[in-house]
Design a protein around this motif. Structure first.
Motif, PDB file in Angstrom:
ATOM      1  N   GLU A  42     -21.906-143.845 -25.914  1.00 19.83           N
ATOM      2  CA  GLU A  42     -21.584-145.064 -25.161  1.00 19.83           C
ATOM      3  C   GLU A  42     -22.831-145.887 -24.876  1.00 19.83           C
ATOM      4  O   GLU A  42     -23.908-145.350 -24.669  1.00 19.83           O
ATOM      5  N   GLY A  43     -22.651-147.202 -24.906  1.00 16.28           N
ATOM      6  CA  GLY A  43     -23.771-148.088 -24.601  1.00 16.28           C
ATOM      7  C   GLY A  43     -24.680-148.347 -25.792  1.00 16.28           C
ATOM      8  O   GLY A  43     -25.666-149.057 -25.671  1.00 16.28           O
ATOM      9  N   THR A  44     -24.369-147.758 -26.964  1.00 19.06           N
ATOM     10  CA  THR A  44     -25.220-148.026 -28.132  1.00 19.06           C
ATOM     11  C   THR A  44     -24.541-149.049 -29.040  1.00 19.06           C
ATOM     12  O   THR A  44     -23.319-149.195 -29.033  1.00 19.06           O
ATOM     13  N   GLU A  45     -25.354-149.707 -29.847  1.00 19.04           N
ATOM     14  CA  GLU A  45     -24.836-150.724 -30.760  1.00 19.04           C
ATOM     15  C   GLU A  45     -23.922-150.106 -31.822  1.00 19.04           C
ATOM     16  O   GLU A  45     -22.923-150.692 -32.224  1.00 19.04           O
ATOM     17  N   ALA A  46     -24.280-148.891 -32.275  1.00 23.43           N
ATOM     18  CA  ALA A  46     -23.495-148.255 -33.345  1.00 23.43           C
ATOM     19  C   ALA A  46     -22.043-148.040 -32.915  1.00 23.43           C
ATOM     20  O   ALA A  46     -21.132-148.079 -33.744  1.00 23.43           O
TER      21      ALA A  46
END
Length: 484
Positions: A370-374
């Motif tokens: 969560e919270g990552t661009e991927a």
């Protein structure tokens, strides 16, 4: 005041070697504030769990450990990456934890635990992006006063320098001749799959004088191999205004009395300069060991990861290393099943693994963080497909690393002895093997055992000739060339 006997604390460390260093700083801070450290959680009034917040499996492990500690009847404090990353969310989801603390609480850890013992509940912190706590420009970071775990030097009032240089704030929790030493914390890279920079913050190097002081301290506590850890060791010094700082620091660390070997971990392939390669290959006492996180070998996948390079460039880098030290150790990690990874990308990766002759390989299946661009990218592969790719590539990795170990048969290795059995059989690691992740060498007593003339001794380096391999592990005979 409660009963003094209840001011006993046990530290449980999960995750990586960087966390190990942080726990040893917490241990020193707790002792200096009058807490008694105990090895066994069952005997402790308070158990501090230094959690890992890296991937789902690590988070689950952290939660299981917190619940287990609570079930033992002790008060439980969640510290570390998962606690920092989730703060009050974790506190609400896990009533078993008596407190969830932030990295900012580390400097007053003794008081935090006194609150827990006395039943004074404090509101857990709101998670925030720790990168916002430091200036964007790396060289301006040194002047700020954000607490960075594991940069263990005593906090002194401003303007007051200690009489004898920095005092090390660390207490060893494990024994043995090997210890991690923190070079830096945080990361300025923006890999799309990684959440670490958000909770560990921007990149901050420790000043060389502090690193050297701690190296001397560790040498005085029976350490013979220093493993330099950080989120990215190739960036060391960029915030100190000197990108070649590591090249200068390594010979100084290797020259510390009683230190036999210095190993650097976490190198970024895209930042590995020729000068640093040469230093790692030619400095006496520094292991020619390259922990290169390639992550993939397909150019298009690496771009989506916001990383650089491709199979051809990576093989070129390995060639450059092996031209200087043919026996150099190389380990790497890779992610399979990244969003948009095609069959073609996957065969590019397996082709690279076949050609790269790596000593140790970690393969991870992609999962959303969560919270990552991927997590927002299109082209997600379904869970079963990721698992199938993980199984396929892991099996190949095992085969390739076993082949590489077999190639070392007949070669001479320098083994740092870590354990000796009653029969005199010794176990340790050669220069190409880092602790806990890369396999071991079993040294059978040859005509000459240790330098002491008798059995090998823990902490000594023994030259041995490799006679056999089993997976990544080697079997070797102590060599005649073992003259002191």
């Amino acid at each position: 005041m409660g009963m003094p006997t209840s001011r006993t604390v046990s530290l449980v460390t999960l995750g990586c070697a960087r966390n190990e260093v942080d726990s040893e700083e917490l241990a020193a801070r707790l002792e200096s504030s009058g807490w008694t450290l105990v090895g066994d959680s069952d005997e402790a009034g308070v158990v501090v769990v230094n959690t890992c917040g890296f991937i789902d499996a690590a988070k689950k492990d952290s939660i299981d450990t917190l619940i287990e500690a609570h079930d033992s009847g002790a008060k439980v404090v969640a510290a570390g990456c998962m606690a920092e990353r989730y703060g009050n969310e974790l506190a609400e989801a896990l009533p078993e934890a008596d407190a969830v603390i932030s990295f900012d609480d580390y400097t007053s850890i003794g008081e935090r635990l006194d609150d827990v013992l006395a039943g004074r509940r404090r509101e857990a912190h709101m998670p925030r992006d720790r990168r916002t706590l430091l200036p964007l420009t790396p060289v301006e970071r040194a002047a700020t006063h954000t607490h960075i775990p594991g940069h263990g030097v005593v906090d002194l009032p401003e303007g007051l320098a200690p009489p004898t240089g920095p005092r090390v704030l660390r207490r060893r929790l494990g024994g043995g001749p090997v210890a991690p030493l923190k070079l830096a914390s945080g990361c300025d890279r923006r890999c799309t799959f990684c959440a670490i920079p958000a909770f560990r913050g921007s990149y901050v190097s420790r000043p060389p004088a502090e690193v050297l002081e701690e190296a001397r301290w560790l040498a005085g506590h029976d350490v013979r191999e220093l493993v330099l850890v950080s989120e990215n060791s190739t960036s060391y010094g960029k915030d100190l205004g000197n990108l070649r700082a590591l090249e200068t620091l390594l010979p100084d660390l290797a020259a510390v009395g009683k230190i036999s070997r210095v190993r650097v971990s976490y190198l970024q392939p895209a930042e590995l300069r020729p000068g640093l390669v040469a230093t790692l290959c030619s400095t006496p006492g520094v292991a020619p060991y390259f922990d290169l996180s390639f992550q993939h070998a397909s150019g298009p996948v690496l771009r989506r990861m916001r990383r650089f390079g491709d199979a051809e460039r990576f093989l070129g880098l390995l060639e450059q290393i092996r031209a200087q030290v043919p026996e150099a150790g190389v380990r790497s990690n890779f992610i399979v099943g990244f969003p948009g990874e095609t069959e073609e990308d996957l065969s590019e990766l397996t082709g690279f693994l076949s050609a790269a002759r790596l000593d140790a390989i970690g393969i991870f299946g992609y999962s959303d963080e969560e919270g990552t661009e991927a997590a927002t990218l299109e082209g997600k592969l379904d869970h079963d497909e990721v698992a199938a790719r993980l199984a396929e590539v892991s099996a190949l990795a095992e085969e390739f690393t076993a082949q590489r170990a077999e190639e070392r048969i007949g070669s001479l290795v320098e083994v740092l002895i870590e354990e000796v059995s009653a029969e005199g059989e010794a176990e340790g690691r050669a220069a190409h093997q880092a602790p806990e992740v890369d396999g071991i060498v079993t040294v059978l007593s040859g005509e000459v055992s240790g330098q002491s003339g008798g059995k090998p001794v823990v902490g000594e380096i023994v030259r041995a000739r490799v006679t056999a391999s089993a997976g990544v592990d080697l079997i070797a005979e102590a060599a005649r060339e073992n003259a002191p």
